[in-house]
Structure formats: structure tokens, C-alpha cells
Design an enzyme around this catalytic site. Sequence first.
Site, mmCIF file in Angstrom:
data_model
loop_
_atom_site.group_PDB
_atom_site.id
_atom_site.type_symbol
_atom_site.label_atom_id
_atom_site.label_comp_id
_atom_site.label_asym_id
_atom_site.label_seq_id
_atom_site.Cartn_x
_atom_site.Cartn_y
_atom_site.Cartn_z
ATOM 1 N N GLY A 531 2.153 6.372 -15.288
ATOM 2 C CA GLY A 531 1.494 5.127 -14.942
ATOM 3 C C GLY A 531 0.157 5.410 -14.312
ATOM 4 O O GLY A 531 -0.276 6.554 -14.191
ATOM 5 N N GLY A 534 -3.270 3.246 -7.832
ATOM 6 C CA GLY A 534 -4.534 2.857 -7.239
ATOM 7 C C GLY A 534 -5.537 3.977 -7.195
ATOM 8 O O GLY A 534 -6.730 3.742 -7.209
ATOM 9 N N PHE A 535 -5.080 5.191 -7.111
ATOM 10 C CA PHE A 535 -6.018 6.290 -6.896
ATOM 11 C C PHE A 535 -6.094 7.231 -8.073
ATOM 12 O O PHE A 535 -6.668 8.297 -7.987
ATOM 13 C CB PHE A 535 -5.632 7.051 -5.626
ATOM 14 C CG PHE A 535 -5.729 6.192 -4.406
ATOM 15 C CD1 PHE A 535 -6.912 6.100 -3.703
ATOM 16 C CD2 PHE A 535 -4.651 5.440 -3.985
ATOM 17 C CE1 PHE A 535 -7.017 5.292 -2.588
ATOM 18 C CE2 PHE A 535 -4.740 4.637 -2.867
ATOM 19 C CZ PHE A 535 -5.935 4.557 -2.165
ATOM 20 N N PRO A 537 -4.242 8.324 -12.280
ATOM 21 C CA PRO A 537 -3.038 8.330 -13.107
ATOM 22 C C PRO A 537 -1.954 9.262 -12.542
ATOM 23 O O PRO A 537 -2.263 10.212 -11.830
ATOM 24 C CB PRO A 537 -3.546 8.844 -14.450
ATOM 25 C CG PRO A 537 -4.769 9.619 -14.129
ATOM 26 C CD PRO A 537 -5.366 9.006 -12.908
ATOM 27 N N LYS A 553 0.023 13.276 -9.197
ATOM 28 C CA LYS A 553 -0.984 12.218 -9.090
ATOM 29 C C LYS A 553 -2.351 12.866 -9.144
ATOM 30 O O LYS A 553 -2.694 13.685 -8.289
ATOM 31 C CB LYS A 553 -0.803 11.456 -7.781
ATOM 32 C CG LYS A 553 -1.805 10.348 -7.636
ATOM 33 C CD LYS A 553 -1.250 9.215 -6.810
ATOM 34 C CE LYS A 553 -1.840 7.898 -7.265
ATOM 35 N NZ LYS A 553 -0.972 6.780 -7.018
ATOM 36 N N ASP A 650 -1.219 -0.643 0.168
ATOM 37 C CA ASP A 650 -1.024 -0.987 -1.238
ATOM 38 C C ASP A 650 0.466 -1.070 -1.556
ATOM 39 O O ASP A 650 0.957 -0.476 -2.504
ATOM 40 C CB ASP A 650 -1.720 0.043 -2.142
ATOM 41 C CG ASP A 650 -1.931 -0.481 -3.553
ATOM 42 O OD1 ASP A 650 -1.732 -1.702 -3.768
ATOM 43 O OD2 ASP A 650 -2.275 0.319 -4.429
#
Length: 842
Positions: A531, A534-535, A537, A553, A650
Site C-alpha cells: 500500500g 502517508g510517508f 509506499p 516502508k 495520522d
Amino acid sequence: MTNTLPIIMLLIISNLLFFFSQLSTAIDTITQFQSLDDGNTLVSNDGTFELGFFTPGSSTNRYVGIWYKNIPKRRIVWVANRDNPIKDNTSNSTMLIMSNDGNLEILTNNNQTLVWSTNITTQSLSTTSSHVAQLLDNGNFVIKANNNTDQQSNNFLWQGFDFPCDTLLPDMKLGWDLKTGLNRQLTSWKNWDDPSSGDFTWAIVLRSNPEIVLKKGSVEIHRSGPWNGVGFSGAPAVTVTQIVETKFVNNTNEVYYTYSLVNKSNVSITYLNQTLEKRQRITWIPEDNDWRVYEEVPRDDCDAYNPCGPYGKCIPNESPICQCLEGFEPKSPQNWDTFNWTQGCVRKGEETWNCGVNDGFGTFSSLKLPETTHAWVDGNMTLENCKNKCLENCSCMAYSNLDVRGDGSGCSIWFGDLIGLKQVSSVQQDLYVRMDASTVDPNGDVSGGNKNNHTLVIAITVPLVIVLLLVVIVFYVYKRKRKQRGVEDKSENINLPEKKDEDEQDFELPFFNLSTIIDATNDFSNDNKLGEGGFGPVYKGTLVLDRREIAVKRLSGSSKQGTREFKNEVILCSKLQHRNLVKVLGCCIQGEEKMLIYEYMPNRSLDSFLFDQAQKKLLDWSKRFNIICGIARGLIYLHQDSRLRIIHRDLKPSNILLDNDMNPKISDFGLAKICGDDQVEGNTNRVVGTHGYMAPEYAIDGLFSIKSDVFSFGILLLEIVSGRKNKGLSYPSDKHNLVGHAWRLWKEGNSKELIEDCFGDSYILSEALRCIQVGLLCLQHHPNDRPNMVSVLAMLTNETVLAQPKEPGFVIQMVSTERESTTENLISSSINEVTISLLDVR
Ligand SMILES: *[C@@H]1O[C@H](CO)[C@@H](O)[C@H](O)[C@H]1NC(C)=O
Ligand SMILES: *[C@@H]1O[C@H](CO)[C@@H](O)[C@H](O)[C@H]1NC(C)=O
Ligand SMILES: *[C@@H]1O[C@H](CO)[C@@H](O)[C@H](O)[C@H]1NC(C)=O
Ligand SMILES: *[C@@H]1O[C@H](CO)[C@@H](O)[C@H](O)[C@H]1NC(C)=O
Ligand SMILES: *[C@@H]1O[C@H](CO)[C@@H](O)[C@H](O)[C@H]1NC(C)=O
Ligand SMILES: *[C@@H]1O[C@H](CO)[C@@H](O)[C@H](O)[C@H]1NC(C)=O
Ligand SMILES: *[C@@H]1O[C@H](CO)[C@@H](O)[C@H](O)[C@H]1NC(C)=O
Ligand SMILES: *[C@@H]1O[C@H](CO)[C@@H](O)[C@H](O)[C@H]1NC(C)=O
Ligand SMILES: *[C@@H]1O[C@H](CO)[C@@H](O)[C@H](O)[C@H]1NC(C)=O
Ligand SMILES: *[C@@H]1O[C@H](CO)[C@@H](O)[C@H](O)[C@H]1NC(C)=O
Ligand SMILES: *[C@@H]1O[C@H](CO)[C@@H](O)[C@H](O)[C@H]1NC(C)=O
Ligand SMILES: *[C@@H]1O[C@H](CO)[C@@H](O)[C@H](O)[C@H]1NC(C)=O
């Protein structure tokens, strides 16, 4: 005379009977110039095995093979023409014949095409006048002289057992005939419906101390460990019901492994499975009418060929699986800590170690013996002489008995680094490893190593326990006294974290190599993408070395921090450990790339359940309530219990991951800090978060506090209870989002309508209504009106009377059909100093 007639009659009748029985029982031989047509079969004399033509699975090719006649789940145990299939399945003139020169041949197209032949040179055949081919009771298909009635004879002109396929039958030999150079090895089928030779093999490797090695192509996957007279050194304890006996033969004529059935009425075979990349022993269970897997190799990660590098010992089910042998230390601590074991371990004080001076041997038991490429053996040497022999040569690193039977005998010596060590509890064989005598006590025990010396252990532990007890008692009495005097022991509480800080100075977060991550995620392939957060993929990955699953991440170039600060932040975050937070395993910093490595959560995130018509049914009320409380606990930890005081900023269902038991784990915590979007770093103008979850004061003014997380939690709460998204769905009667909808229902006293439909009656109404009310309390417009997370958890779990919520805060609405995405609005207004102070990073 009168007596003879009945006798003659009897003889005739019995002859007739014999004749008929010959016709009715299947034949097991083909004589010269005879043939076996497709459709007919040979059956061994005792009816166990059958040989004939077959078509495997969905294939259209035909093959000649052997199978157990009376086992309904047919397994082909041998194939004659595995690499020369009969392609034309329509031809009805396919046959197996014994040609006039004595060779077995498969012919098609009216004897036009030779598909396969035993290829025996006529020279060796010409010595005997006539031959037959016979299917023996053990499944061996042989060519032999006509007058040879021996089933076990070595005088076969040709035998199928010399050309094994993927199956080792009882009495079949795996290994070498040193006189002829014949190497019998198992080679897997390419596929379940393709018998042609795959690249997965099992064969004896000829060495002074031979081992059996499983290979995929040219890569060794597993080794058996040397034979120790009883079994292979790497094999686990003998199973209770032993149905086979194994044998290993090593002499000047042959080196082979074989097994035989303890009771011939059992059916048990060993075969290679290319798909699984495993060797399996399977046994026919008549009661189940099926085959059952009795043994599988490799069994665990430690069964890899060289799992932990030189002098590393692999311990199954341990985490991490590799340890250095006692007295040894990682060659490269940094690689070792990132689970790259390839370089293994070195002797402690290797630089100053001087071979020949002060040498001793450490005793190691319960180890699979080292790989034997550079080994030397002598069957008659005593252990004492063996030791001396080893001492003579500085490249000798270890010795042991060759045979463990009785008191042990023979000598086995290893030159060079010891590799492939695995802890196997059943191994009753000691390995003596060369090391500095000062690190070894007279019993051969390595300091800090084996615990055989009970007296020593007792001598150390007993006084230690007494001292500890005394300390505890003194401390306890002291504390009580202080309490009685009414002294609140505050100074202690204040000092504690600082002390901890120093303890944790040497805490090292694993740093992963970029190449490791690239290998693990298949170069960040799109297939591995979990997915987009916010920072940046998120990718799924599997560490090549220990097959651990991770989530990576990949931070987008947003981080404004220097590498050093980033590292420090990650280390701090990795110290945040709580049941309801995703664990940070490490990070990777290389050039522009900055990545965080998390544990992988197979159940993905909450939104994949909550908003999916099929999946949501898996989340019944008790699970959802558990998830709600878990998130609350995680937030309490972030907000006040951890040493960092993290505001998540978030919070939303896709940032709540679920473990195997559906326990929630908050992810992405602290990322806002790490990425430098935080007034401490002076970058005050970016609002990070997701519309639909942001508190009004944060979305509009960029003000954030723990109360903005409480607001997001309120929305999360309503979403979990209702199974609906705050936005994306329209609530026609309200022209509102979920919050507006919930507020209207609350005012009308109809909150029950909000509760997820799919629960049916199987939920606790009072609990669900309580959640809705707490949710609305969290959503109140003014931050000061909202409870903190400690109160929230208390309200959720206690039957107290709750306050009446005021109207919820304005929730940012996006027009049109925008996807749920993180927005990074540039908002120029300044940010208040609402954040609770952040620990300085040293
Ligand atoms: C021969 O193969 C074809 C497909 O190539 C198949 O349709 C046919 O059924 C097969 N015939 C027999 C007798 O197996
Ligand atoms: C196959 O068998 C059928 C009858 O069973 C026969 O008519 C036909 O000629 C045979 N074909 C070949 C190629 O032998
Ligand atoms: C093929 O060879 C077999 C054995 O030699 C013989 O019995 C058969 O008649 C031959 N068939 C043909 C069509 O030549
Ligand atoms: C027999 O020899 C032929 C020709 O050398 C070869 O093509 C074939 O593969 C051989 N068959 C076997 C079973 O070795
Ligand atoms: C089989 O016959 C051959 C020659 O006919 C003879 O040399 C050999 O000894 C016989 N073998 C047996 C086991 O009778
Ligand atoms: C290998 O194992 C798989 C899974 O158990 C099975 O489906 C397959 O048939 C096996 N292959 C062979 C050749 O037996
Ligand atoms: C295997 O046999 C060979 C030849 O007899 C011998 O040199 C070697 O020491 C033996 N190895 C073992 C492990 O017994
Ligand atoms: C093997 O099993 C059969 C059937 O249960 C039994 O009758 C026989 O005694 C067993 N043989 C041995 C040697 O245990
Ligand atoms: C072996 O065979 C005997 C007799 O048929 C049977 O009782 C026993 O359960 C078998 N053992 C296994 C492991 O299948
Ligand atoms: C070991 O000793 C036995 C008996 O003394 C002898 O027969 C054998 O050849 C010896 N083996 C080796 C490898 O020296
Ligand atoms: C020690 O053993 C190794 C390996 O067998 C051999 O190459 C070397 O020559 C030996 N060194 C001495 C001094 O015997
Ligand atoms: C492990 O470390 C070795 C030596 O530093 C290196 O060559 C290798 O690429 C590393 N393997 C992985 C998977 O990172």
C-alpha cells in the site's frame, strides 16, 4: 493296472489345472522375442508390484513404469523411459519387447521407432545363450540369464535399481559401485505429471567421510551429516514406531545407503518432491486409504547446508536461529546483527591465538557434525591418538569418534573452518573443537558453555542466590521504613529513566543493507507493494537469509533530516515497544534511500476488514471491542507512557494492523517526527494527516496535540462500531458524513441504528452504545472538552455514567470523489507550542 488309471486321470487333471492357473495368474517375465503390449502388465510373483504403460496426470505422453499393484492411490515408483516419452498416444502398436540381442526396448509405429533401450552392449550379453526380463518381488525389473532363479543375485545383466528415478524403494541402494563407477542417485520428477528428470537430486558425495546431499541444480540444500555407526549425524531422534532399518556401507567396493522394512507387510518409501524441494518418507496407511508423510527433509531452517557460517551453530525455533559456538564471536558483529550469518564466527582472541602454543579442545555435544569436505578418518585410531593427530597439524580444527557404538571408536578429523553446525538434541556424539586452553577447563568445558560440571555450577549459584536474597530483603525493609516515615519516594521515579538511558546507550538498532532489502522485496516490485502510506509506499519482503517476513516502508524524499538525526529518531522509535504497536525491526539508510523495516502483519490492516462486505463478518463484536481497547492502550502508551510522547497525527483504519489473533497494532507512529514535520526541527508548515480523520484545529490551524489524536480515535471508534467509512458513503438524510449522521441519530435517541448490521443479535448493546457515546465525546469541537486517552479507556471498560457529548467538531469535507489519500497541505499559519515536550536526542 486298475490302480494306474485313476492316477493317470489325476495327473491329467492336475496338469490341466496347472495350465489354467498359469493362464489366469499374471506373468512376471518377458522372454526373448516376446513383447508386452500397451494395455497388458507384468505382475511380480507375490503380486506386490506391477509394470506397464501409464500416462501421468494431465500429460498425453505414455511411459513404462512400475507401481504397487494393490494400492489404490497409485504412485509410480520407477519409470523406464522418463526422458524418452512415447509421444504418439494414438498408436496402438506400442510395445515393450525383449529384442533378439537381449536388450529391452520400447517400440512404436509397428516396430518402426525405437523410443528407449536398455543399451546393454551385445558383448556382455553374448556370454549367455538366452535371457529373460523379470519383475522381481522387490520391484526390481531385471534382465538375467534364463536359468538364474536367484532374486537377489548380483549377476543381473541389467537392473532397474541401478537407474533410480525419484523413489528409493526398500532394498534399493543409493550410492556408488566403486568398481564400475556407477552412481545411483535420486532425481525428482520435473512436475507431478512430468516424470522427466528435474534438477532436484539426492546423492552420496564421495569423501573420506561420505555424506548424502540434497541439491537443487548445483546448489547444496541439505546434507545428512556423516554416518556415525547408528545413523546420520544430522538426523533427529529415532521415531517410536520404527518401520524401517537403515544401513550405510562404506568399503573399497561400494559406498551406499539403503533401508529395509522391519515388517514386510508395511509399505514405506522415500522420494523426492521437486515442488516442495523436499525429500519425504511416505507410508501407506491402509485404514486411511492414503499415504502419510512420516519424515521430511529439510525439516527446518537449520537444515540448510551452511545456515550460520563457520563456527556458527544453528538452533531450530530459536530467534535468532544462529549463535556462535561458545568461545567464538561474530566475525562481523554488524552483519551478524542484521542476520547476515555468512561470515560466521571467529575464535575469541583470534589475532593473538598462536597455534601449537597452549592449545586445548572444547567439548561440544548435541551437534550435527561439521561438513566433511576437508575431513580425514581412520577406523582403528583411539580417541587419544586422534587428538594428538589433530594437534600435529595447525589446520586441524576438530576431531571426534568415527563410530559412536559401544564406547565409541575410530577417528574423524576436520581441517579448516567448521561449517554446517546445527543443534540436534538426539546426537550422542561429542565434537572436540580446537581453542586456546585458557578458555577451556580441564573437562573440556568452554567457559560459559556446557553445563556438565554440576559441582562448579552449584558452587557458583548457591552463594549467588543467597547474596541476591539478602539484597532483596534489605531493599524491601528499607522501602517499608521509608514508606512508614511517609516519605514519597519521588526522587527514584525521576532518576529511573535517566539511568535507563545510560543502560541503553549501547542499544543497536539493526541497520539493513540496501541490497538485503532489494533482495527481500524483489527490487521493490509492484507485486510486493502492500500500500501507500502517508510517508511513502510499503512493501512486503522476505529476508533471504532467515526467510523472515518484513514490511518495508520506503520513505519518500520528504525527510528533511540529516542521516544522523534520522538514525537517532529511528532508534528512539524502535525502543517504543508495546503490544499494540507494530515493532520496528530496523532501518536502512543508503544515499537518498531511507527505509523503515517493520514486522510483517499477515492480516493486513483494519480497513481491509471493516469496509469489505465479506471480510467484515470475521470481525464480530467482541473482536471489535478488543480492537478498540487495544488501540486505546497503544495510544495511551504513545501519549504518556513512553519516554518520547508521540502524537500520531495520522490515525485511521489503514494504519491499524492486525496480527494473527486480530490484536490491533498501531503503525506509522512517530513517523511525523522522524520525517521532520515537526516544530522541533523548525519545519512548521506542513500538515500531515488524512482528511476525514483530522481534528478541526489541526486541519485548519495546524495546531496539533494529543487531543487531535483523540479526535481521530473518535472517528475510528464510530467506524469500527458502524462498519462504515466516515466519508465516501453518503448519508442522504443528513448530507453529512458518518460523524454528522451519528450526531443526528444520537440527538434523536436512535444510536442503535448506527451499529453494524452484520452483527445480527450477537453483540452487547450497552457496550456498543457506550462506544458510540465515548466516540462522540472524543469528537467534541474544543480540544479541552475531549477526554484524554486514559479517561477514554476507563470510560470504555467501566460501567460509569458518561458525560453528555456536545456537538462534534467540524470535520473536513472534501468535495467530489477523491480517494482517501494523505494530503500534505501547505498551511502557512504558525503552529502553537501545544506538543508536549520532546526528549532531546543526544
Ligand atoms: C491423446 O492425446 C490427445 C491430446 O493430444 C487426447 O485428446 C486424447 O484423448 C489422447 N488419447 C488417448 C488414448 O490417451
Ligand atoms: C489400431 O487398432 C485397430 C483395431 O483395434 C486397427 O484397426 C488399426 O489398424 C490399428 N492401427 C495401427 C496403426 O496399428
Ligand atoms: C514387432 O516385433 C514383435 C516382436 O519382435 C513382433 O511380434 C511383431 O509381429 C512385430 N510387428 C510388426 C508390425 O512388425
Ligand atoms: C541408448 O543409446 C542411445 C544412443 O546412444 C541413446 O540415445 C539413448 O538415450 C540410450 N538410452 C538409455 C536408456 O540410456
Ligand atoms: C546357466 O547356464 C549357463 C550356460 O548355459 C551356465 O554357464 C550357468 O552356470 C548356468 N547358471 C545357473 C545358475 O545354472
Ligand atoms: C509434491 O508435494 C505436493 C504437495 O504435497 C503434491 O501435490 C505433489 O503431488 C507432490 N509431487 C510428487 C511428485 O509427488
Ligand atoms: C570408507 O572406506 C574407505 C575405503 O575402505 C576408507 O578409506 C574410509 O576411511 C572409509 N570411511 C569411513 C567413514 O569409514
Ligand atoms: C508383520 O505384520 C503382520 C500383520 O500384522 C503380523 O502378522 C506379523 O507377525 C508381523 N511380522 C513381524 C516380523 O513383526
Ligand atoms: C505396519 O504393518 C502392520 C501390519 O500390517 C500394521 O499393523 C502397522 O500399523 C503398520 N505400521 C505402519 C506404521 O503403517
Ligand atoms: C583395523 O584393524 C583391523 C583388525 O586389526 C584390521 O583388520 C583392519 O584392516 C584395520 N583397518 C584399518 C583401516 O587400518
Ligand atoms: C595439515 O593438513 C592439511 C590438510 O590435510 C595438509 O594440506 C597440510 O599439508 C598439513 N600440514 C602439515 C604440517 O602436516
Ligand atoms: C552478507 O555479508 C556478506 C559479506 O559482507 C556479503 O557479501 C553478502 O552480500 C551479505 N548478504 C546479504 C544477503 O546481505
